[in-house]
Write a protein that holds these residues in place. Structure first.
Motif, PDB file in Angstrom:
ATOM      1  N   THR A   1     -66.960  66.468  -3.113  1.00 43.19           N
ATOM      2  CA  THR A   1     -65.582  67.637  -2.828  1.00 43.19           C
ATOM      3  C   THR A   1     -64.614  66.883  -1.870  1.00 43.19           C
ATOM      4  O   THR A   1     -63.596  67.067  -1.887  1.00 43.19           O
TER       5      THR A   1
ATOM      6  N   ILE B   1     -65.836  72.320   5.474  1.00 44.86           N
ATOM      7  CA  ILE B   1     -66.986  72.816   5.581  1.00 44.86           C
ATOM      8  C   ILE B   1     -68.200  71.948   4.533  1.00 44.86           C
ATOM      9  O   ILE B   1     -67.221  71.263   4.023  1.00 44.86           O
TER      10      ILE B   1
ATOM     11  N   VAL C   1     -72.671  71.747   3.291  1.00 43.51           N
ATOM     12  CA  VAL C   1     -73.581  71.816   3.492  1.00 43.51           C
ATOM     13  C   VAL C   1     -74.480  70.998   2.548  1.00 43.51           C
ATOM     14  O   VAL C   1     -73.961  70.297   1.063  1.00 43.51           O
TER      15      VAL C   1
ATOM     16  N   GLY D   1     -77.185  77.126  -1.498  1.00 39.96           N
ATOM     17  CA  GLY D   1     -76.472  78.485  -1.896  1.00 39.96           C
ATOM     18  C   GLY D   1     -77.926  79.100  -1.117  1.00 39.96           C
ATOM     19  O   GLY D   1     -78.279  80.258  -1.336  1.00 39.96           O
TER      20      GLY D   1
ATOM     21  N   GLY E   1     -77.414  80.343   1.958  1.00 40.30           N
ATOM     22  CA  GLY E   1     -76.812  80.953   3.693  1.00 40.30           C
ATOM     23  C   GLY E   1     -76.373  80.315   3.762  1.00 40.30           C
ATOM     24  O   GLY E   1     -75.943  81.089   5.768  1.00 40.30           O
TER      25      GLY E   1
ATOM     26  N   ALA F   1     -72.118  80.629   4.836  1.00 40.21           N
ATOM     27  CA  ALA F   1     -71.858  81.577   5.563  1.00 40.21           C
ATOM     28  C   ALA F   1     -72.661  81.814   6.336  1.00 40.21           C
ATOM     29  O   ALA F   1     -71.055  82.547   7.910  1.00 40.21           O
TER      30      ALA F   1
ATOM     31  N   ASN G   1     -62.246  74.423  -6.897  1.00 41.22           N
ATOM     32  CA  ASN G   1     -63.773  74.341  -5.905  1.00 41.22           C
ATOM     33  C   ASN G   1     -64.438  76.035  -6.000  1.00 41.22           C
ATOM     34  O   ASN G   1     -63.565  76.708  -5.087  1.00 41.22           O
TER      35      ASN G   1
ATOM     36  N   SER H   1     -66.157  85.989   0.038  1.00 43.86           N
ATOM     37  CA  SER H   1     -67.351  85.953   0.626  1.00 43.86           C
ATOM     38  C   SER H   1     -67.644  87.060   1.935  1.00 43.86           C
ATOM     39  O   SER H   1     -67.554  88.166   1.989  1.00 43.86           O
TER      40      SER H   1
HETATM   41  C1  LIG Z   1     -68.671  75.048  -0.114  1.00 47.62           C
HETATM   42  C2  LIG Z   1     -70.647  74.768   0.098  1.00 47.62           C
HETATM   43  C3  LIG Z   1     -70.126  74.571   1.823  1.00 47.62           C
HETATM   44  C4  LIG Z   1     -71.203  76.711   0.710  1.00 47.62           C
HETATM   45  O1  LIG Z   1     -72.316  75.881   1.078  1.00 47.62           O
HETATM   46  P1  LIG Z   1     -73.261  76.790   0.537  1.00 47.62           P
HETATM   47  O2  LIG Z   1     -74.403  76.886   1.955  1.00 47.62           O
HETATM   48  O3  LIG Z   1     -74.099  76.446  -0.441  1.00 47.62           O
HETATM   49  O4  LIG Z   1     -73.199  78.636   0.967  1.00 47.62           O
HETATM   50  P2  LIG Z   1     -74.117  80.116   1.588  1.00 47.62           P
HETATM   51  O5  LIG Z   1     -75.087  79.648   0.024  1.00 47.62           O
HETATM   52  O6  LIG Z   1     -74.169  80.396   2.419  1.00 47.62           O
HETATM   53  O7  LIG Z   1     -72.943  80.812   0.141  1.00 47.62           O
HETATM   54  C5  LIG Z   1     -71.880  81.589   0.237  1.00 47.62           C
HETATM   55  C6  LIG Z   1     -71.596  82.188  -0.599  1.00 47.62           C
HETATM   56  O8  LIG Z   1     -70.953  81.705  -2.004  1.00 47.62           O
HETATM   57  C7  LIG Z   1     -71.354  81.590  -2.916  1.00 47.62           C
HETATM   58  N1  LIG Z   1     -71.680  80.157  -3.472  1.00 47.62           N
HETATM   59  C8  LIG Z   1     -71.963  79.462  -3.155  1.00 47.62           C
HETATM   60  N2  LIG Z   1     -72.055  78.084  -4.198  1.00 47.62           N
HETATM   61  C9  LIG Z   1     -71.760  79.020  -4.500  1.00 47.62           C
HETATM   62  C10 LIG Z   1     -71.237  77.820  -6.655  1.00 47.62           C
HETATM   63  N3  LIG Z   1     -71.752  76.461  -6.374  1.00 47.62           N
HETATM   64  N4  LIG Z   1     -70.737  78.761  -7.623  1.00 47.62           N
HETATM   65  C11 LIG Z   1     -70.032  79.863  -7.305  1.00 47.62           C
HETATM   66  N5  LIG Z   1     -71.035  80.359  -5.446  1.00 47.62           N
HETATM   67  C12 LIG Z   1     -71.305  80.011  -4.601  1.00 47.62           C
HETATM   68  C13 LIG Z   1     -72.530  82.096  -2.975  1.00 47.62           C
HETATM   69  O9  LIG Z   1     -73.195  83.234  -3.542  1.00 47.62           O
HETATM   70  C14 LIG Z   1     -72.309  83.304  -1.433  1.00 47.62           C
HETATM   71  O10 LIG Z   1     -71.132  84.550  -2.351  1.00 47.62           O
HETATM   72  P3  LIG Z   1     -72.050  85.903  -1.251  1.00 47.62           P
HETATM   73  O11 LIG Z   1     -72.238  85.549  -1.160  1.00 47.62           O
HETATM   74  O12 LIG Z   1     -71.566  86.095  -2.657  1.00 47.62           O
HETATM   75  O13 LIG Z   1     -73.237  86.041  -2.397  1.00 47.62           O
HETATM   76  C15 LIG Z   1     -71.167  74.208   0.022  1.00 47.62           C
HETATM   77  O14 LIG Z   1     -71.147  73.962  -2.063  1.00 47.62           O
HETATM   78  C16 LIG Z   1     -70.414  72.738  -0.340  1.00 47.62           C
HETATM   79  O15 LIG Z   1     -70.829  71.509   0.501  1.00 47.62           O
HETATM   80  N6  LIG Z   1     -69.674  72.134  -1.072  1.00 47.62           N
HETATM   81  C17 LIG Z   1     -68.822  70.776  -0.964  1.00 47.62           C
HETATM   82  C18 LIG Z   1     -67.795  70.562  -0.016  1.00 47.62           C
HETATM   83  C19 LIG Z   1     -66.766  71.337  -0.183  1.00 47.62           C
HETATM   84  O16 LIG Z   1     -66.810  71.814  -1.561  1.00 47.62           O
HETATM   85  N7  LIG Z   1     -66.918  72.680   1.226  1.00 47.62           N
HETATM   86  C20 LIG Z   1     -65.137  72.752   1.173  1.00 47.62           C
HETATM   87  C21 LIG Z   1     -63.756  72.973   0.880  1.00 47.62           C
HETATM   88  S1  LIG Z   1     -63.149  72.308   2.092  1.00 47.62           S
END
Ligand SMILES: CC(C)(COP(=O)(O)OP(=O)(O)OC[C@H]1O[C@@H](n2cnc3c(N)ncnc32)[C@H](O)[C@@H]1OP(=O)(O)O)[C@@H](O)C(=O)NCCC(=O)NCCS
Length: 172
Positions: A31, A82, A84, A90, A92, A95, A121, A130
């Motif tokens: 993404t 950002i 992961v 999923g 944390g 976060a 997104n 959150s």
């Molecule tokens: C966006 C991203 C960084 C989240 O990373 P992650 O480590 O999975 O996130 P976390 O586990 O810390 O979750 C943080 C919050 O987002 C929510 N979340 C994470 N993935 C989710 C999904 N696919 N759909 C809905 N909510 C989601 C979690 O439930 C949590 O919310 P809560 O605290 O209310 O429970 C990851 O999905 C990613 O790398 N995506 C691709 C790159 C991107 O799009 N980056 C952002 C644009 S710069």
């Protein structure tokens, strides 16, 4: 309350040697805009105080966040990218990276965070909303860059501005 990082993952300030791993993770994220490899190396030289890398138990880079302080608004940390790794999502990690970074920049006076998110997104939007909830901070949303101002087929970027953070967080 700050999120505890997923077991076995540690956060560090990026070194130039991390730039290649950041670029690779951005490329496989599916993404993120993939910027030049040079830009990630440069980031690791010039913006280490406002960026983090996450390393797994084997020392492999499994996450990163890049940010900067707005030159004309020094109370504001802009989160540029950002990510992961898929298998760690999923749990944390993102976060916890945000909490760790904001705790550091908060000590240096940043009380607000900005990030731009494309409309579809959901994971990214949830991550930042959150974060705001966890730190009892208001969120505003507005269009920063409409699709028409991009020279290529790029989605609109919505600006999420979060803050001020609770004094406890800003003091850490
Ligand atoms: C966006 C991203 C960084 C989240 O990373 P992650 O480590 O999975 O996130 P976390 O586990 O810390 O979750 C943080 C919050 O987002 C929510 N979340 C994470 N993935 C989710 C999904 N696919 N759909 C809905 N909510 C989601 C979690 O439930 C949590 O919310 P809560 O605290 O209310 O429970 C990851 O999905 C990613 O790398 N995506 C691709 C790159 C991107 O799009 N980056 C952002 C644009 S710069």
């Amino acid at each position: 309350m700050a999120v505890t990082p997923y077991a076995g993952v540690t956060f560090k300030r990026p070194k130039i040697q991390d730039g290649a791993g950041m670029w690779r993770l951005a490329r496989r994220s599916g993404t993120l805009d993939l910027n030049s490899s040079y830009s990630y190396l440069l980031w690791c030289r010039d913006f280490t105080e406002t960026s983090l890398v996450a390393k797994g138990p084997d020392g492999e880079l499994c996450g990163f966040v890049t940010g900067y302080i707005r030159p004309e608004l020094p109370n504001t940390l802009v989160v540029w990218q950002i990510a992961v790794d898929t298998e760690l999502r999923g749990r944390g990690v993102a976060a916890a990276m945000l909490d760790t970074l904001v705790s550091r920049t908060g000590s240096a006076g940043a009380s607000h965070l900005e990030a731009t998110i494309t409309p579809g997104n959901t994971a990214s939007a949830r991550l930042f909303v959150s974060f705001a909830g966890r730190h009892e901070a208001p969120v505003t949303r507005e269009v920063l860059f409409d699709t028409v101002v991009f020279p290529d087929a790029h989605d609109t970027e919505l600006l999420y501005r979060i803050g001020p953070f609770t004094p406890t967080l800003a003091r850490r």
